[in-house]
Design an enzyme around this catalytic site. Structure first.
Site, mmCIF file in Angstrom:
data_model
loop_
_atom_site.group_PDB
_atom_site.id
_atom_site.type_symbol
_atom_site.label_atom_id
_atom_site.label_comp_id
_atom_site.label_asym_id
_atom_site.label_seq_id
_atom_site.Cartn_x
_atom_site.Cartn_y
_atom_site.Cartn_z
ATOM 1 N N ASP A 178 0.863 -1.174 0.000
ATOM 2 C CA ASP A 178 0.000 0.000 0.000
ATOM 3 C C ASP A 178 0.904 1.229 0.000
ATOM 4 O O ASP A 178 1.857 1.300 0.778
ATOM 5 C CB ASP A 178 -0.905 -0.014 1.239
ATOM 6 N N ARG A 238 8.886 2.288 -3.428
ATOM 7 C CA ARG A 238 8.448 0.917 -3.702
ATOM 8 C C ARG A 238 9.637 -0.021 -3.830
ATOM 9 O O ARG A 238 9.634 -1.121 -3.282
ATOM 10 C CB ARG A 238 7.604 0.899 -4.991
ATOM 11 N N PHE A 248 3.601 7.779 -13.100
ATOM 12 C CA PHE A 248 2.148 7.846 -12.936
ATOM 13 C C PHE A 248 1.838 8.663 -11.676
ATOM 14 O O PHE A 248 2.750 9.141 -10.993
ATOM 15 C CB PHE A 248 1.570 6.429 -12.829
ATOM 16 N N GLY A 249 0.551 8.787 -11.385
ATOM 17 C CA GLY A 249 0.107 9.445 -10.155
ATOM 18 C C GLY A 249 0.741 10.812 -9.946
ATOM 19 O O GLY A 249 0.720 11.661 -10.844
HETATM 20 P P1 IMP Z 1 -0.907 2.045 -4.523
HETATM 21 O O1 IMP Z 1 -1.263 1.670 -3.112
HETATM 22 O O2 IMP Z 1 0.481 1.624 -4.915
HETATM 23 O O3 IMP Z 1 -1.948 1.604 -5.519
HETATM 24 O O4 IMP Z 1 -0.866 3.643 -4.586
HETATM 25 C C1 IMP Z 1 -1.988 4.439 -4.252
HETATM 26 C C2 IMP Z 1 -1.905 5.789 -4.940
HETATM 27 O O5 IMP Z 1 -0.780 6.519 -4.452
HETATM 28 C C3 IMP Z 1 -1.700 5.696 -6.447
HETATM 29 O O6 IMP Z 1 -2.937 5.593 -7.116
HETATM 30 C C4 IMP Z 1 -0.994 7.022 -6.746
HETATM 31 O O7 IMP Z 1 -1.934 8.069 -6.875
HETATM 32 C C5 IMP Z 1 -0.154 7.261 -5.498
HETATM 33 N N1 IMP Z 1 1.206 6.721 -5.701
HETATM 34 C C6 IMP Z 1 1.738 5.601 -5.129
HETATM 35 N N2 IMP Z 1 2.997 5.391 -5.559
HETATM 36 C C7 IMP Z 1 3.266 6.388 -6.420
HETATM 37 C C8 IMP Z 1 4.415 6.700 -7.212
HETATM 38 O O8 IMP Z 1 5.451 6.007 -7.234
HETATM 39 N N3 IMP Z 1 4.323 7.815 -7.973
HETATM 40 C C9 IMP Z 1 3.221 8.584 -8.004
HETATM 41 N N4 IMP Z 1 2.124 8.333 -7.323
HETATM 42 C C10 IMP Z 1 2.128 7.236 -6.522
#
Ligand code: IMP
Length: 193
Positions: free
Chosen positions: A70, A180, A151-152
């Protein structure tokens, strides 16, 4: 070969994880490999809690050791939010650009630039036995959104000691420093030592 379930419905993430683990002679099963489509509600207040909810769920459903991650961004000018709500926060704006402008404005207004990304991975190996691996990358919010990779929130995040946003770095460069990859490396060290 040891089998592990990766509890995620994100196809790109699953492909990436399978690739990384192959080198270490660990076979990764995905939710689609096991025909699992239901997911628990991510009701935790922290990244660690949400990761644990998912890895416990996967283990209890399949009996395979299971890990889940997460992630999100925490922004000083927003009182270190949106955190676990990062995905929803971005989706609540009419576009990513609108979200970025709002964050940049609040950063300037409050004169607080700091931010970090966090990833928590939970690995459940036995009933009620889980281990957490955290990865964090510190940085600041940029003055404007820049870059086309990633992304994001990548276009507005400048890692500490860099002068480019994460979206201006190649995937390879980002993977060398990202929250990550730090958490994944800790998990792999645990599993292979
Ligand atoms: P998830 O738990 O990895 O799915 O991340 C949840 C949300 O956090 C994603 O939908 C992104 O909006 C943001 N996020 C997580 N990791 C990244 C990253 O490495 N770059 C940019 N946004 C991130």
């Amino acid at each position: 070969m040891r089998k592990l379930l990766f509890f995620s419905n994100n196809k790109n993430k699953t492909i990436e994880i399978k690739k990384i683990f192959k080198k270490f002679k660990l076979e990764i099963l995905s939710l689609s490999d096991l025909d699992i489509s239901d997911e628990p509600k991510e009701s935790g207040q922290t990244f660690e809690e949400n990761a644990k909810i998912k890895s416990d769920y996967g283990f209890n459903k399949t009996g395979f050791p299971c890990f889940a991650d997460d992630s999100g961004i925490c922004i000083e000018s927003l009182n270190w939010k949106p955190g676990v709500l990062s995905k929803r926060f971005l989706n609540n704006f009419k576009s990513n650009q609108a979200c970025f402008e709002s964050i940049i404005e609040s950063t300037k207004k409050n004169n607080k630039q700091n931010a970090y990304f966090n990833t928590s991975i939970s690995l459940t190996i036995k009933n009620n036995q889980n281990i957490i691996f955290n990865g964090k990358i510190d940085g600041k919010i940029s003055e404007q959104a820049k870059g086309r990779f990633g992304f994001g929130y990548d276009p507005i995040f400048i890692p500490k000691n860099y002068n480019k946003t994460l979206a201006e770095l190649s995937t390879k460069e980002k993977n060398q420093i990202s929250h990550r990859s730090i958490a994944v490396t800790k998990l792999i060290n645990f599993l292979t030592n």
